[in-house]
Design a protein around this motif. Structure first.
Motif, mmCIF file in Angstrom:
data_model
loop_
_atom_site.group_PDB
_atom_site.id
_atom_site.type_symbol
_atom_site.label_atom_id
_atom_site.label_comp_id
_atom_site.label_asym_id
_atom_site.label_seq_id
_atom_site.Cartn_x
_atom_site.Cartn_y
_atom_site.Cartn_z
ATOM 1 N N PHE A 242 0.896 -1.155 0.000
ATOM 2 C CA PHE A 242 0.000 0.000 0.000
ATOM 3 C C PHE A 242 0.927 1.195 0.000
ATOM 4 O O PHE A 242 1.511 1.554 1.030
ATOM 5 N N THR A 243 1.107 1.793 -1.180
ATOM 6 C CA THR A 243 2.200 2.740 -1.385
ATOM 7 C C THR A 243 2.270 3.813 -0.307
ATOM 8 O O THR A 243 3.332 4.081 0.250
ATOM 9 N N MET A 244 1.127 4.418 0.024
ATOM 10 C CA MET A 244 1.167 5.528 0.960
ATOM 11 C C MET A 244 1.069 5.098 2.419
ATOM 12 O O MET A 244 0.857 5.928 3.303
ATOM 13 N N ASN A 245 1.291 3.802 2.687
ATOM 14 C CA ASN A 245 1.546 3.383 4.070
ATOM 15 C C ASN A 245 2.812 4.053 4.594
ATOM 16 O O ASN A 245 3.107 3.977 5.790
ATOM 17 N N THR A 246 3.550 4.707 3.692
ATOM 18 C CA THR A 246 4.701 5.511 4.119
ATOM 19 C C THR A 246 4.286 6.478 5.228
ATOM 20 O O THR A 246 5.026 6.673 6.198
ATOM 21 N N ILE A 247 3.108 7.054 5.103
ATOM 22 C CA ILE A 247 2.637 8.016 6.100
ATOM 23 C C ILE A 247 2.404 7.339 7.443
ATOM 24 O O ILE A 247 2.609 7.945 8.504
ATOM 25 N N ASP A 248 2.028 6.059 7.424
ATOM 26 C CA ASP A 248 1.713 5.323 8.654
ATOM 27 C C ASP A 248 2.843 4.415 9.098
ATOM 28 O O ASP A 248 2.626 3.499 9.902
ATOM 29 N N ILE A 249 4.071 4.650 8.614
ATOM 30 C CA ILE A 249 5.157 3.733 8.935
ATOM 31 C C ILE A 249 5.518 3.767 10.426
ATOM 32 O O ILE A 249 6.002 2.783 10.972
ATOM 33 N N GLY A 250 5.256 4.869 11.116
ATOM 34 C CA GLY A 250 5.475 4.900 12.561
ATOM 35 C C GLY A 250 4.542 3.944 13.275
ATOM 36 O O GLY A 250 4.959 3.183 14.165
ATOM 37 N N LEU A 251 3.280 3.967 12.913
ATOM 38 C CA LEU A 251 2.289 3.023 13.445
ATOM 39 C C LEU A 251 2.683 1.599 13.108
ATOM 40 O O LEU A 251 2.668 0.705 13.981
ATOM 41 N N ILE A 252 3.063 1.361 11.871
ATOM 42 C CA ILE A 252 3.443 0.015 11.431
ATOM 43 C C ILE A 252 4.614 -0.505 12.251
ATOM 44 O O ILE A 252 4.599 -1.636 12.749
ATOM 45 N N ASN A 253 5.648 0.319 12.411
ATOM 46 C CA ASN A 253 6.834 -0.136 13.129
ATOM 47 C C ASN A 253 6.547 -0.398 14.609
ATOM 48 O O ASN A 253 7.112 -1.308 15.204
ATOM 49 N N THR A 254 5.657 0.404 15.200
ATOM 50 C CA THR A 254 5.330 0.214 16.606
ATOM 51 C C THR A 254 4.594 -1.109 16.817
ATOM 52 O O THR A 254 4.858 -1.834 17.784
ATOM 53 N N ILE A 255 3.677 -1.445 15.914
ATOM 54 C CA ILE A 255 2.916 -2.689 16.037
ATOM 55 C C ILE A 255 3.715 -3.880 15.515
ATOM 56 O O ILE A 255 3.638 -4.982 16.061
#
Length: 406
Positions: A242-255
């Motif tokens: 999901f290309t713009m998961n870039t914006i949510d990469i902080g959330l992704i890395n935390t989980i």
């Protein structure tokens, strides 16, 4: 079932186009026009389908005639975008930006774009920049629940940067399963906001979660994946593209502090040119791509966030350039598969055969259904004077990504 319904044939044309069945799309659209000859949307659609099929002279005539006869705002917006794309293919570069700027002028009248929370998205990026730090992203890196709920691979970047090419190459590998722009992370973020309905930002809410809360979000992610795909995933490695998961990469890395991340970059000038020229599905992100300055500003904002957050991540990350994949396909993707811990499979070089006739959600579906080509590299040179108004926004990223000598 409805042989006299123009809408049914229009939808059939759209479905065929989304799976690169160009002749079927053209035939269905032609039938729709017979049934509704005065529908301006169908004339513009036909021009778009002719362009997709490589019939650029026909598309030029179709779109030019439609515009000269007068179109409602929405159809005129699309016609100018499509005409710019056709003129680019025909090498009439000096005519392209006039149509792109005209589409930008019309865009504010389209509620599907003007009603998007574009400013809210910028606020979220700024809140992420302030809220995420190494203490948060690494907080659960050694948690005991990690082996019980594996992390996927996340494929991210910016629009039109090469993520769709990458997904199709990865998906051609027998041990990989790619989720194409499904939005699983957005669903998990909504669940986080349901767990904590306070008006605080995402980072603040994550900071309050205990191990049980993080495990709950991980489990919810995988539950959504299995609900969506059933048993088709099998034992293959999941790549969540999901290309713009870039914006949510902080959330992704935390989980998912144990995740792997593939970040694709491309010359910022080619990225912005392609974004401005391309018709995009309306969203809070694509609403920024309707004007030339807006495109460059949003690109700069997202890259600034990525540059800030990437050193804070515990997730393993590989970053590669689209141009390197074009120049040295095997060498570049051998490195990507090595990063994923997967053996090289020569079949991935024929990814375009795997893609043909398949649904691909991004606008790059036609490009990835054909062998690699280099004409999209340094395409910005045809429009060098147009970059003067956005030079200050793009210059830092051109240098940072190593494109200042290109």
């Amino acid at each position: 079932m409805a042989p006299t319904n123009a809408l049914a044939f229009r939808q059939l044309a759209g479905a065929a186009a989304m799976t690169n069945r160009h002749q079927e799309a053209l035939q269905a659209c032609a039938q729709a026009i017979k049934l509704a000859p005065d529908d301006p949307m169908l004339r513009v659609l036909m021009g778009s389908l002719e362009a997709d099929a490589g019939q650029y002279d026909k598309a030029l005539a179709q779109l030019g005639t439609s515009l000269s006869q007068g179109l409602p705002v929405r159809e005129a917006f699309r016609a100018h975008k499509e005409l710019a794309r056709v003129l680019d293919k025909l090498g009439r570069f000096d005519e392209v930006f006039g149509h792109l700027h005209e589409s930008a002028r019309l865009a504010p009248a389209l509620p599907e774009y003007s009603n998007q929370p574009a400013a809210q998205l910028l606020g979220m990026i700024q809140a992420n920049r302030k809220g995420f730090d190494r203490a948060l992203t690494a907080r659960w890196a050694a948690a005991s629940f990690l082996p019980d709920a594996p992390a996927p691979v996340f494929l991210i970047g910016f629009f039109r940067s090469g993520t769709t090419l990458t997904q199709e190459v990865l998906d051609a590998h027998p041990d990989v399963f790619v989720a194409d722009e499904i939005g699983f992370i957005s669903a998990i973020q909504r669940q986080l906001h349901q767990i904590d309905p306070t008006p605080q930002d995402t980072a603040s809410k994550l900071r309050k979660l205990d191990a049980q809360g993080i495990a709950r979000l991980r489990s919810a992610y995988w539950r959504r994946v299995h609900d969506h795909f059933g048993d088709s995933l099998g034992g293959r490695m999941l790549v969540d593209k999901f290309t713009m998961n870039t914006i949510d990469i902080g959330l992704i890395n935390t989980i998912f502090p144990d995740a792997k991340v593939i970040f694709v970059v491309r010359d910022p000038r080619d990225v912005c040119l392609s974004c401005f020229m391309q018709l995009m599905v309306p969203s809070a992100a694509t609403a920024h791509l309707l004007s030339w300055r807006g495109t460059a500003a949003f690109y700069s904002c997202v890259l600034d966030w990525w540059t800030h957050v990437s050193p804070l991540m515990t997730a393993q990350c590989i970053q590669f350039r689209y141009e390197d994949a074009i120049a040295d396909f095997e060498g570049t993707f051998r490195g990507v598969f090595r990063f994923l811990g997967l053996p090289w499979d020569p079949a991935v070089a024929s990814f375009h055969r795997h893609t043909a006739g398949k649904y691909v959600s991004s606008p790059s579906r036609a490009q990835v259904a054909q062998p690699l080509y280099s004409s999209s590299v340094a395409r910005w040179r045809h429009y060098a004077p147009e970059f003067e108004p956005v030079a200050d926004q793009l210059r830092p990223w051109i240098a940072a990504l190593g494109y200042d000598q290109h």
